[in-house]
Write a protein that holds these residues in place. Structure first.
Motif, PDB file in Angstrom:
ATOM      1  N   GLN A  19     -10.085  -7.216  14.630  1.00 26.05           N
ATOM      2  CA  GLN A  19     -10.450  -7.980  13.432  1.00 26.05           C
ATOM      3  C   GLN A  19     -11.936  -7.841  13.130  1.00 26.05           C
ATOM      4  OE1 GLN A  19      -9.945 -12.245  13.702  1.00 26.05           O
ATOM      5  NE2 GLN A  19      -9.624 -12.432  11.495  1.00 26.05           N
ATOM      6  N   GLU A  20     -12.737  -7.873  14.177  1.00 24.70           N
ATOM      7  CA  GLU A  20     -14.191  -7.723  13.987  1.00 24.70           C
ATOM      8  C   GLU A  20     -14.525  -6.300  13.515  1.00 24.70           C
ATOM      9  OE1 GLU A  20     -15.978 -10.869  17.283  1.00 24.70           O
ATOM     10  OE2 GLU A  20     -15.291  -8.891  17.940  1.00 24.70           O
ATOM     11  N   ARG A  21     -13.811  -5.329  14.033  1.00 27.05           N
ATOM     12  CA  ARG A  21     -14.057  -3.953  13.601  1.00 27.05           C
ATOM     13  C   ARG A  21     -13.720  -3.785  12.128  1.00 27.05           C
ATOM     14  NH1 ARG A  21     -11.413  -2.748  18.586  1.00 27.05           N
ATOM     15  NH2 ARG A  21      -9.596  -1.821  17.523  1.00 27.05           N
ATOM     16  N   HIS A  22     -12.628  -4.387  11.693  1.00 32.80           N
ATOM     17  CA  HIS A  22     -12.265  -4.308  10.271  1.00 32.80           C
ATOM     18  C   HIS A  22     -13.344  -4.950   9.403  1.00 32.80           C
ATOM     19  CE1 HIS A  22      -7.643  -3.649  10.800  1.00 32.80           C
ATOM     20  NE2 HIS A  22      -8.383  -2.694  11.360  1.00 32.80           N
ATOM     21  N   ARG A  23     -13.858  -6.090   9.848  1.00 33.36           N
ATOM     22  CA  ARG A  23     -14.930  -6.745   9.082  1.00 33.36           C
ATOM     23  C   ARG A  23     -16.181  -5.871   9.051  1.00 33.36           C
ATOM     24  NH1 ARG A  23     -14.371 -11.924   7.658  1.00 33.36           N
ATOM     25  NH2 ARG A  23     -12.595 -13.120   8.479  1.00 33.36           N
ATOM     26  N   LEU A  24     -16.456  -5.181  10.176  1.00 32.25           N
ATOM     27  CA  LEU A  24     -17.608  -4.295  10.236  1.00 32.25           C
ATOM     28  C   LEU A  24     -17.522  -3.209   9.171  1.00 32.25           C
ATOM     29  CD1 LEU A  24     -20.176  -3.277  11.736  1.00 32.25           C
ATOM     30  CD2 LEU A  24     -18.639  -1.982  13.229  1.00 32.25           C
ATOM     31  N   PHE A  25     -16.289  -2.756   8.867  1.00 36.36           N
ATOM     32  CA  PHE A  25     -16.096  -1.681   7.889  1.00 36.36           C
ATOM     33  C   PHE A  25     -15.667  -2.197   6.515  1.00 36.36           C
ATOM     34  CE2 PHE A  25     -16.001   0.639  11.856  1.00 36.36           C
ATOM     35  CZ  PHE A  25     -16.721   1.782  11.550  1.00 36.36           C
ATOM     36  N   GLY A  26     -15.896  -3.487   6.257  1.00 31.00           N
ATOM     37  CA  GLY A  26     -15.770  -3.980   4.887  1.00 31.00           C
ATOM     38  C   GLY A  26     -14.595  -4.876   4.575  1.00 31.00           C
ATOM     39  N   SER A  27     -13.695  -5.140   5.520  1.00 23.41           N
ATOM     40  CA  SER A  27     -12.561  -6.008   5.236  1.00 23.41           C
ATOM     41  C   SER A  27     -13.017  -7.450   5.026  1.00 23.41           C
ATOM     42  CB  SER A  27     -11.536  -5.953   6.375  1.00 23.41           C
ATOM     43  OG  SER A  27     -10.992  -4.658   6.493  1.00 23.41           O
ATOM     44  N   VAL A  28     -12.364  -8.141   4.106  1.00 22.49           N
ATOM     45  CA  VAL A  28     -12.677  -9.546   3.830  1.00 22.49           C
ATOM     46  C   VAL A  28     -11.377 -10.339   3.832  1.00 22.49           C
ATOM     47  CG1 VAL A  28     -14.730  -9.002   2.465  1.00 22.49           C
ATOM     48  CG2 VAL A  28     -12.514  -9.191   1.335  1.00 22.49           C
ATOM     49  N   ASP A  29     -11.478 -11.657   3.928  1.00 17.96           N
ATOM     50  CA  ASP A  29     -10.304 -12.521   3.923  1.00 17.96           C
ATOM     51  C   ASP A  29      -9.691 -12.572   2.530  1.00 17.96           C
ATOM     52  OD1 ASP A  29     -10.631 -13.143   6.598  1.00 17.96           O
ATOM     53  OD2 ASP A  29     -11.901 -14.893   6.176  1.00 17.96           O
ATOM     54  N   PRO A  30      -8.360 -12.762   2.451  1.00 22.24           N
ATOM     55  CA  PRO A  30      -7.722 -12.909   1.143  1.00 22.24           C
ATOM     56  C   PRO A  30      -8.270 -14.141   0.416  1.00 22.24           C
ATOM     57  CG  PRO A  30      -6.077 -12.598   2.886  1.00 22.24           C
ATOM     58  CD  PRO A  30      -7.384 -12.830   3.557  1.00 22.24           C
ATOM     59  N   ILE A  31      -8.356 -14.033  -0.906  1.00 24.32           N
ATOM     60  CA  ILE A  31      -8.815 -15.186  -1.670  1.00 24.32           C
ATOM     61  C   ILE A  31      -7.632 -16.098  -1.938  1.00 24.32           C
ATOM     62  CG2 ILE A  31     -10.663 -13.855  -2.784  1.00 24.32           C
ATOM     63  CD1 ILE A  31      -8.875 -13.738  -5.295  1.00 24.32           C
ATOM     64  N   PRO A  32      -7.845 -17.394  -2.037  1.00 21.73           N
ATOM     65  CA  PRO A  32      -6.742 -18.300  -2.378  1.00 21.73           C
ATOM     66  C   PRO A  32      -6.269 -18.030  -3.799  1.00 21.73           C
ATOM     67  CG  PRO A  32      -8.838 -19.475  -2.396  1.00 21.73           C
ATOM     68  CD  PRO A  32      -9.124 -18.116  -1.836  1.00 21.73           C
ATOM     69  N   GLY A  33      -4.963 -17.898  -3.978  1.00 14.20           N
ATOM     70  CA  GLY A  33      -4.419 -17.595  -5.294  1.00 14.20           C
ATOM     71  C   GLY A  33      -3.718 -18.784  -5.907  1.00 14.20           C
ATOM     72  N   ASN A  34      -3.502 -18.704  -7.234  1.00  8.28           N
ATOM     73  CA  ASN A  34      -2.800 -19.783  -7.919  1.00  8.28           C
ATOM     74  C   ASN A  34      -1.574 -19.283  -8.684  1.00  8.28           C
ATOM     75  OD1 ASN A  34      -3.985 -18.447 -10.020  1.00  8.28           O
ATOM     76  ND2 ASN A  34      -5.481 -20.055 -10.488  1.00  8.28           N
ATOM     77  N   LYS A  35      -1.209 -17.983  -8.518  1.00  9.28           N
ATOM     78  CA  LYS A  35      -0.023 -17.457  -9.177  1.00  9.28           C
ATOM     79  C   LYS A  35       1.187 -17.625  -8.265  1.00  9.28           C
ATOM     80  CE  LYS A  35      -2.336 -14.146 -12.208  1.00  9.28           C
ATOM     81  NZ  LYS A  35      -2.393 -12.745 -12.687  1.00  9.28           N
ATOM     82  N   PRO A  36       2.381 -17.787  -8.846  1.00  9.61           N
ATOM     83  CA  PRO A  36       3.578 -18.041  -8.039  1.00  9.61           C
ATOM     84  C   PRO A  36       3.921 -16.856  -7.137  1.00  9.61           C
ATOM     85  CG  PRO A  36       4.176 -17.635 -10.330  1.00  9.61           C
ATOM     86  CD  PRO A  36       2.694 -17.773 -10.299  1.00  9.61           C
ATOM     87  N   THR A  37       4.518 -17.162  -6.009  1.00  7.33           N
ATOM     88  CA  THR A  37       4.951 -16.131  -5.062  1.00  7.33           C
ATOM     89  C   THR A  37       6.469 -15.972  -5.050  1.00  7.33           C
ATOM     90  OG1 THR A  37       4.959 -17.767  -3.277  1.00  7.33           O
ATOM     91  CG2 THR A  37       2.943 -16.468  -3.569  1.00  7.33           C
ATOM     92  N   GLU A  38       7.201 -16.928  -5.661  1.00 10.75           N
ATOM     93  CA  GLU A  38       8.647 -16.816  -5.750  1.00 10.75           C
ATOM     94  C   GLU A  38       9.022 -15.941  -6.951  1.00 10.75           C
ATOM     95  OE1 GLU A  38       7.038 -19.656  -5.871  1.00 10.75           O
ATOM     96  OE2 GLU A  38       7.409 -20.637  -3.934  1.00 10.75           O
ATOM     97  N   LYS A  39       9.968 -15.024  -6.750  1.00  8.79           N
ATOM     98  CA  LYS A  39      10.358 -14.083  -7.804  1.00  8.79           C
ATOM     99  C   LYS A  39      10.792 -14.805  -9.071  1.00  8.79           C
ATOM    100  CE  LYS A  39      13.661 -10.393  -8.889  1.00  8.79           C
ATOM    101  NZ  LYS A  39      14.794  -9.570  -8.408  1.00  8.79           N
ATOM    102  N   GLU A  40      11.555 -15.899  -8.910  1.00  9.34           N
ATOM    103  CA  GLU A  40      12.085 -16.613 -10.070  1.00  9.34           C
ATOM    104  C   GLU A  40      10.995 -17.209 -10.941  1.00  9.34           C
ATOM    105  OE1 GLU A  40      12.952 -17.081  -6.934  1.00  9.34           O
ATOM    106  OE2 GLU A  40      14.886 -16.007  -6.949  1.00  9.34           O
TER     107      GLU A  40
END
Length: 306
Positions: A19-40
């Motif tokens: 996880q630290e290596r990924h952050r070293l190369f630019g990975s960031v945490d997902p942002i909180p979203g407000n769009k629905p995740t259910e297909k319907e």
């Protein structure tokens, strides 16, 4: 040489966590979203009705590689090959787009059911696809390498040859089914002009012959692959072979010398064979010679509807 990495020290192999290596190369945490995740609850742009100016003839996916089973009257009679699919449907004017994931869903479903590349199965696939997509038409086009056994003309030693096969099936809810199939194979052609003017020998080259035919019966079980291969090879100066010993090579080269062919000769002779086949409604023939004494290729084509 001095170690300038502050994490790795002499005699140590400690690295940061993954996880630290990924952050070293630019990975960031997902942002909180407000769009629905259910297909319907998700917005379906493709199925939102509106006037989108034009109906479309074809929309879909291409360059889809998938394993497929091929049957043949030539050995090997059953073979698994890698086919390249294009799957399309029509699109009505008041729809923005189609659900393209359903195309590969149906391809995988047919694969699980153990289908093969027969015209009957492709027609069934196209009709079901049009219904599933709620459209009036669907087209399936597939190309694949087809392998067949070829014995040497004298010693009889066998090896596998291959040609490039094509199948195109179109379904229309009003007009029904149409099917076009084709085969591209390699042959030997010997130049008639070279034979005529030279004191000895004549130049020859590899010819690439393509034949495409529209079938009178879209769901026929006729082995069109064998028929097209025979039309292309029996009209050439000589056939290609995977294995040739010296007695075989003598026979093949002498056969080529006895049967000189221009590209013009090739397309006319193949066309004559196709014209005599009752299963053929229309045809296209092309021969391209990869010239051995020129930088260019020679090419001839003919298209004919009975």
């Amino acid at each position: 040489m001095a170690n300038h990495n502050p994490t790795l020290t002499q005699g140590s192999s400690r690295l940061p966590s993954k996880q630290e290596r990924h952050r070293l190369f630019g990975s960031v945490d997902p942002i909180p979203g407000n769009k629905p995740t259910e297909k319907e609850k998700m917005v379906d742009l493709q199925n939102t009705p509106k006037d989108f100016l034009f109906a479309l003839d074809q929309v879909g996916i291409s360059s889809v590689k998938h394993p497929a089973v091929v049957h043949s009257t030539l050995s090997p009679t059953v073979q698994t090959t890698v086919a390249n699919f294009a799957l399309t449907t029509s699109l009505v004017q008041n729809s923005k787009g189609i659900n393209m994931s359903r195309l590969t869903e149906q391809l995988d479903l047919y694969h699980q059911q153990g289908w093969d590349l027969s015209l009957k199965h492709l027609c069934q696939f196209a009709e079901e696809l049009a219904g599933r997509m709620k459209q009036s038409a669907a087209t399936i086009e597939v190309t694949f390498p087809w392998f067949y056994e070829r014995p040497a003309p004298v010693t009889g030693m066998t090896g596998l040859m291959h040609a490039e096969a094509m199948m195109r099936v179109h379904f229309d809810e009003v007009e029904g089914f149409t099917a076009t199939v084709g085969l591209k194979a390699m042959v030997t052609t010997l130049c008639p002009c070279s034979k005529e003017i030279s004191e000895y020998s004549a130049h020859n080259q590899r010819g690439v012959v393509t034949a495409e035919i529209e079938l009178t019966d879209a769901q026929t079980d006729w082995d069109w692959k064998k028929a097209l291969l025979e039309a292309e090879e029996t009209n050439a100066s000589a056939c290609m072979h995977p294995i040739l010993k010296r007695p075989d090579e003598k026979r093949v080269t002498e056969s080529a010398y006895e049967n000189p062919r221009f590209v013009e000769d090739m397309v006319r002779l193949v066309a004559a064979d196709l014209y005599e086949m009752p299963e053929v409604a229309a045809f296209f023939v092309e021969c391209r010679n990869e010239e051995s004494i020129h930088l260019h290729d020679a090419i001839a084509r003919v298209r004919y509807r009975k």
